[in-house]
Design a protein around this motif. Structure first.
Motif, PDB file in Angstrom:
ATOM      1  N   ALA A   1      38.343  39.485  42.768  1.00 55.56           N
ATOM      2  CA  ALA A   1      37.269  40.460  42.949  1.00 55.56           C
ATOM      3  C   ALA A   1      35.922  39.745  42.960  1.00 55.56           C
TER       4      ALA A   1
ATOM      5  N   ASP B   1      32.924  44.145  45.160  1.00 56.38           N
ATOM      6  CA  ASP B   1      34.005  45.040  44.729  1.00 56.38           C
ATOM      7  C   ASP B   1      33.666  45.818  43.453  1.00 56.38           C
TER       8      ASP B   1
ATOM      9  N   GLN C   1      34.888  49.458  43.039  1.00 52.27           N
ATOM     10  CA  GLN C   1      36.341  49.534  42.847  1.00 52.27           C
ATOM     11  C   GLN C   1      36.724  49.081  41.439  1.00 52.27           C
TER      12      GLN C   1
ATOM     13  N   TYR D   1      44.438  45.530  37.542  1.00 55.59           N
ATOM     14  CA  TYR D   1      43.533  44.387  37.562  1.00 55.59           C
ATOM     15  C   TYR D   1      43.737  43.506  36.332  1.00 55.59           C
TER      16      TYR D   1
END
Length: 173
Positions: free
Chosen positions: A9, A13, A16, A74
């Protein structure tokens, strides 16, 4: 699970990251914490300014698990002085691995974990460590299964609630 891509990332980003961070944290901990404490933590811990600072830190990194161009989980890792506690130059901290509840049991967390271990090997650290809430048996089982052992405890503050995290580590061969 097939068709999952792990992607680093970047600042581009951030929206998100904020969305997946808030959603997965809320799914994981809302039932066990007060609405007030959750609201405060979600606002502060996943604010644009805090995430921007973390994304800009050269010793920290976020990785998305993506499926069909959607973020489904993530990972956040920290090296050196960016680590939350130990700050050992010979270690890597896994600060977060979170996966949307709809994808639990599909090996998404395992893929994110393997990415962290790949980086640990690449950086030639001696061990990987993390803190996991003592009341999160699913995560504790996951880390035990992956070779981590308990070595200490520390306090994690969620809103005004002081909670105990089990600190775990895994030696890298």
């Amino acid at each position: 699970m097939k068709n999952i891509i792990i992607k680093k990332a970047s600042l581009a980003d951030i929206a998100q990251l904020q969305k997946i961070g808030r959603e997965t944290f809320s799914e994981t901990f809302s039932e066990s914490n007060s609405a007030e404490n959750m609201k405060k933590y979600l606002e502060e811990g996943f604010s644009i300014s805090k995430l921007s600072e973390e994304l800009s830190n050269e010793h920290a990194a976020f990785y998305f698990a993506m499926r069909d161009n959607q973020v489904i989980g993530y990972l956040k890792i920290n090296l050196g002085a960016s680590q939350t506690e130990l700050q050992d130059s010979h270690s890597l901290e896994i600060e977060r691995i979170y996966v949307l509840a709809a994808y639990h049991g599909h090996k998404v967390g395992q893929l994110l974990f393997e990415k962290a271990m790949d980086i640990a090997h690449e950086k030639e650290v001696d061990y990987v460590w993390l803190g996991v809430w003592e009341e999160n048996p699913r995560a504790i089982r996951f880390y035990l299964k992956n070779g981590f052992i308990e070595f200490d405890k520390h306090i994690f503050v969620l809103g005004d609630d002081r909670q105990t995290d089990i600190m775990m580590r895994k030696k890298i061969n």
